[in-house]
Design an enzyme around this catalytic site. Structure first.
Site, PDB file in Angstrom:
ATOM      1  CG  ASP A 124      -1.982   1.061   1.161  1.00 32.33           C
ATOM      2  OD1 ASP A 124      -1.627   2.253   1.008  1.00 32.33           O
ATOM      3  OD2 ASP A 124      -3.165   0.732   1.251  1.00 32.33           O
ATOM      4  CB  ILE A 125       1.034   4.139  -2.329  1.00 35.08           C
ATOM      5  CG1 ILE A 125       2.154   4.989  -2.883  1.00 35.08           C
ATOM      6  CG2 ILE A 125      -0.203   4.972  -2.042  1.00 35.08           C
ATOM      7  CD1 ILE A 125       3.161   4.217  -3.664  1.00 35.08           C
ATOM      8  CG  ASN A 176     -12.021   0.349   4.718  1.00 35.21           C
ATOM      9  OD1 ASN A 176     -12.474   0.096   5.825  1.00 35.21           O
ATOM     10  ND2 ASN A 176     -10.810   0.845   4.541  1.00 35.21           N
ATOM     11  CD  GLN A 233     -14.655  -0.379  -1.987  1.00 34.26           C
ATOM     12  OE1 GLN A 233     -15.831  -0.564  -1.693  1.00 34.26           O
ATOM     13  NE2 GLN A 233     -14.025  -1.108  -2.889  1.00 34.26           N
ATOM     14  CG  HIS A 250      -8.603  -2.790  -1.477  1.00 29.59           C
ATOM     15  ND1 HIS A 250      -9.542  -2.169  -2.251  1.00 29.59           N
ATOM     16  CD2 HIS A 250      -8.402  -1.980  -0.411  1.00 29.59           C
ATOM     17  CE1 HIS A 250      -9.895  -1.024  -1.686  1.00 29.59           C
ATOM     18  NE2 HIS A 250      -9.224  -0.897  -0.567  1.00 29.59           N
ATOM     19  CG  HIS A 297      -6.266  -2.206   3.874  1.00 22.86           C
ATOM     20  ND1 HIS A 297      -5.490  -1.145   3.475  1.00 22.86           N
ATOM     21  CD2 HIS A 297      -7.519  -1.928   3.443  1.00 22.86           C
ATOM     22  CE1 HIS A 297      -6.246  -0.254   2.837  1.00 22.86           C
ATOM     23  NE2 HIS A 297      -7.487  -0.716   2.799  1.00 22.86           N
TER      24      HIS A 297
HETATM   25  P1  AMP Z   1      -9.365   1.869   0.940  1.00 21.32           P
HETATM   26  O1  AMP Z   1      -9.314   3.311   1.380  1.00 21.32           O
HETATM   27  O2  AMP Z   1      -9.689   0.886   2.024  1.00 21.32           O
HETATM   28  O3  AMP Z   1     -10.275   1.709  -0.277  1.00 21.32           O
HETATM   29  O4  AMP Z   1      -7.891   1.499   0.486  1.00 21.32           O
HETATM   30  C1  AMP Z   1      -7.320   1.939  -0.693  1.00 21.32           C
HETATM   31  C2  AMP Z   1      -5.835   1.941  -0.475  1.00 21.32           C
HETATM   32  O5  AMP Z   1      -5.184   2.029  -1.728  1.00 21.32           O
HETATM   33  C3  AMP Z   1      -5.324   3.110   0.361  1.00 21.32           C
HETATM   34  O6  AMP Z   1      -4.764   2.617   1.576  1.00 21.32           O
HETATM   35  C4  AMP Z   1      -4.270   3.760  -0.536  1.00 21.32           C
HETATM   36  O7  AMP Z   1      -3.118   4.174   0.157  1.00 21.32           O
HETATM   37  C5  AMP Z   1      -3.952   2.656  -1.521  1.00 21.32           C
HETATM   38  N1  AMP Z   1      -3.465   3.130  -2.801  1.00 21.32           N
HETATM   39  C6  AMP Z   1      -3.974   4.112  -3.571  1.00 21.32           C
HETATM   40  N2  AMP Z   1      -3.250   4.255  -4.708  1.00 21.32           N
HETATM   41  C7  AMP Z   1      -2.253   3.331  -4.645  1.00 21.32           C
HETATM   42  C8  AMP Z   1      -1.164   2.962  -5.507  1.00 21.32           C
HETATM   43  N3  AMP Z   1      -0.968   3.587  -6.682  1.00 21.32           N
HETATM   44  N4  AMP Z   1      -0.354   1.969  -5.112  1.00 21.32           N
HETATM   45  C9  AMP Z   1      -0.536   1.348  -3.934  1.00 21.32           C
HETATM   46  N5  AMP Z   1      -1.547   1.634  -3.087  1.00 21.32           N
HETATM   47  C10 AMP Z   1      -2.393   2.612  -3.432  1.00 21.32           C
END
Ligand code: AMP
Ligand code: ZN
Length: 140
Positions: free
Chosen positions: A33-34, A89, A95, A101, A103
């Site tokens: 996760d970024i 989420n 979400q 996804h 986590h």
């Molecule tokens: P959620 O908020 O539960 O939908 O999680 C989405 C997740 O995607 C967040 O924790 C972001 O940090 C992650 N995310 C968004 N863009 C990227 C990316 N390009 N590479 C890796 N993770 C990402």
């Protein structure tokens, strides 16, 4: 493989957007996760697009969840966390990426994250629990 146009994670899976790949097989992709909410924070996703848990196919769910102990243990060996949270989420309120996804969030002493349950047991008597149960069963 089912894709959704303009889906960020579909693009990551296809290699059109770079990612830090942790694991890949025929059905599943896992990457850092970024945000790195904690060190080692990893996302596991089905390669076939599903908006959320509500439309995740059982076979893809099975493949994804089968990997969770292995990857959790890998993170445990790698970073020696005190524990790990598995979080997904779906739709509102949290979400932010519309491709299902999970986590994997290793936890560390003093990591500053506050993800806690609330205990509302005192609001429930036996009848209230049975009402909840009946509502769930009626929705089968
Ligand atoms: P959620 O908020 O539960 O939908 O999680 C989405 C997740 O995607 C967040 O924790 C972001 O940090 C992650 N995310 C968004 N863009 C990227 C990316 N390009 N590479 C890796 N993770 C990402
Ligand atoms: Zn997608």
């Amino acid at each position: 493989m089912k894709r959704k146009p303009d889906c960020l994670f579909c693009k990551i899976i296809a290699g059109e957007i770079p990612s830090y790949k942790v694991y890949e097989d025929e059905k599943i992709y896992a990457f850092l996760d970024i945000s790195q909410g904690t060190r080692g924070h990893t996302l596991i996703v089905p390669k076939a697009h599903a908006d959320s848990i509500y439309d995740l196919e059982e076979a893809h769910a099975a493949a994804l969840f089968a990997l969770v102990p292995k990857l959790s243990n890998q993170l445990k060996r790698a970073f020696n966390p005190i524990g790990i949270n598995l979080i997904s989420n779906n739709e509102q309120p949290y979400q932010t990426v519309g491709h299902f996804h999970l986590h994997l969030l290793p936890r560390y002493e003093g990591d500053g994250l506050t993800l806690s349950m609330v205990n509302r047991q005192s609001d429930y008597d036996q009848q209230a629990y049975v009402e909840v149960l009946d509502t769930i069963k009626a929705a089968q």
